[in-house]
Design an enzyme around this catalytic site. Structure first.
Site: not given
Ligand SMILES: Cc1cc2nc3c(=O)[nH]c(=O)nc-3n(C[C@H](O)[C@H](O)[C@H](O)COP(=O)(O)OP(=O)(O)OC[C@H]3O[C@@H](n4cnc5c(N)ncnc54)[C@H](O)[C@@H]3O)c2cc1C
Length: 474
Positions: A41, A46, A118, A186, A189-190, A275, A326, A450
């Site tokens: 693709d 992703t 493939a 959902g 985290y997403i 999600a 990732a 600092h």
């Protein structure tokens, strides 16, 4: 041979051009292997095309717009008019730049790139079908292979994604107009990251989560801080309610939920974002032909050298299951290439961090106190509240904390949880400490600039030693 068929050979065939696959291919090229990367693709997978990068672009831009409109306490009175089409075009530009970069980096390392899907034919041959009718296919003979086919969103029965009313995360990242209301099914985290972004852009957001709380696994105190802030942003939570289905209701969708006690509720929203997690994509390359059978959760089992049950075949990234991140995929890709080149590389999962880019952010790495005890350590914990950090106050972001866990006897750093601004960046220091076997004194004794947020990491380490200056010692 079919018309248009060609046959090539390669030392290392990599299937999938996401973070796991392209890292493996580039590293293999650097090590002098003849590597071939096949992508069905878009290079970057992703992460670059519909995950990490686009979501962080949206999160940053929505945060900026929201911050501008909520800076009265700093004497700033402004309005942000967000043109979502413009925002998405900016995000797409970043994606194009990065995906083009992946292609160039591969080529610079001598990697052969093939566009197509493939499939293994046997233990030494794969067939790549080029996209589109009449485009033909080619046969690739390989000595070793890396499967890096990634993951896809889990489908929720009753919520078929149509890109219009029912969205997945990729659709949500490319909307051209802001929905007035959004029901997010959902609270992982997403779901939480995208809910925060859309709430900051001005949408009415409802999060439906079947479990008792959102963000499972990130720690109750961290989750509570993020949830409270999300509520301040106007997000409504429906926890302990499982989404059952939806129906058209005028211009909206009516989502029906059911609690554990069997009570049903419904919520209307212009769009619904599903999600509910991601699942390994282990069914895209005919693994049977090399004798790999995915495990029950659909992932490919590997050892600490990324080797699968099939001789000479490695697997990396999301297709090997959790953690589906990732940076874990990058590391695994590297290790796969190094092992394929005969190097003694191994994976070490102790220091793989995780971050949630909510407001505030959460960063975690290594063990928490309970985990440390379970592994037989006698943990000591040091903490620094963000409210005691001068830098956090100057950012107007004083909610959260840095918590470091170490072994009481030796002082070796075992883990940390950070909640606050830039927690995703701050966690790297603790990851490095774990990786190199540093002790609390190494972090506390390092002079940090600092005023910075990183001083809070040093103060938390000092707190664990009983030598903190800006917060009461334990
Ligand atoms: C909205 C969202 C936000 C995210 N945010 C973060 C984040 O902030 N931080 C983080 O660490 N992770 C994040 N992730 C997760 C991250 O995107 C994945 O962990 C990462 O992309 C996994 O990399 P991978 O190489 O294993 O697989 P992928 O990136 O999924 O790549 C796999 C590639 O393989 C190709 N492919 C599949 N089968 C074949 C085949 N047979 N032949 C050829 N090619 C094939 C696919 O087309 C795809 O390009 C996010 C994900 C989403 C959806």
């Amino acid at each position: 041979m079919v018309v248009g068929d060609i046959s090539t050979g390669t030392e290392l065939l990599v299937i999938g051009g996401g973070p796991g696959g392209y890292a493996a291919a580039i590293r293999a090229g650097q090590l002098g292997l003849d590597a071939t990367l096949v992508e069905a693709d878009a290079y970057g997978g992703t992460c670059l095309n519909e995950g990490c990068i686009p979501s962080k672009a949206l999160i940053h831009a929505s945060g900026l717009a929201h911050a501008v409109e909520h800076a009265e306490s700093m004497g700033i009175h402004a309005r942000a008019d967000v043109d979502l089409r413009g925002l998405v075009a900016w995000k797409d530009g970043i994606v194009d730049r990065l995906t083009g970069g992946v292609e160039r980096l591969c080529e610079a390392s001598g990697v052969n790139l093939i566009e197509g899907r493939a499939e293994f034919v046997d233990g030494n041959t794969a067939r790549v079908a080029h996209g589109g009718e009449g485009q033909g296919s080619e046969s690739v003979e390989f000595e070793r292979a890396v499967v890096a086919t990634g993951s896809r969103p889990v489908e929720l029965p009753g919520f078929e994604v149509d890109g219009e009313r029912i969205l997945d995360s990729s659709d949500a990242l490319s909307l051209e107009a802001l929905p007035e209301s959004l029901c997010v099914v959902g609270g992982g985290y997403i779901g939480m990251e995208l809910s925060t972004a859309f709430a900051k852009l001005g949408a009415d957001v409802t999060v439906v989560e079947a479990l008792d709380d959102v963000l499972p696994g990130y720690g109750d105190d961290a989750t509570a801080i993020v949830r409270d802030r999300a509520e301040e942003l106007g997000i409504e939570f429906r926890r302990g309610e499982a989404a059952q289905g939806w129906a058209e209701a005028g211009d909206d969708a009516r989502v029906t939920t059911e609690t554990g006690a069997g009570e049903t509720n419904s919520y209307t929203a212009e769009r619904v974002l599903v999600a509910v997690g991601r699942e390994p994509a282990a069914d895209t390359c005919n693994l049977e032909a090399v004798g790999i059978e995915p495990s029950e959760d659909g992932s490919i089992e590997t050892d600490d050298a990324t080797r699968t049950a099939a001789e000479g075949v490695h697997a990396v990234g999301d297709v090997t299951g959790e953690p589906m991140l990732a940076h874990a995929a990058y590391r695994e890709g590297r290790v796969a290439a190094e092992v394929a080149a005969g190097e003694p590389a191994r994976l070490d999962h102790r220091a793989i961090p995780a971050a949630v880019f909510t407001d505030p952010e959460i960063g975690t790495v290594g063990l928490d106190a309970e985990g440390a005890e379970a592994e037989g350590f006698d943990p000591v914990v040091g903490e620094m509240p963000m409210g005691s950090s001068g830098r956090a106050l100057t950012l107007g972001a004083e909610t959260g904390f840095v918590r470091i866990v170490a072994d009481a006897e030796t002082g070796f750093v075992l883990g940390a949880r950070i909640v606050g601004p830039d927690a995703s960046e701050l966690i790297a220091e603790v990851g490095l400490a774990i990786e190199m076997g540093a002790r609390l004194g190494d972090i506390a004794g390092t002079v940090h600039v600092h005023p910075t947020l990183s001083e809070a990491v040093a103060e938390a380490a000092a707190n664990a030693q009983g030598t903190a200056l800006h917060t009461p010692n334990r």
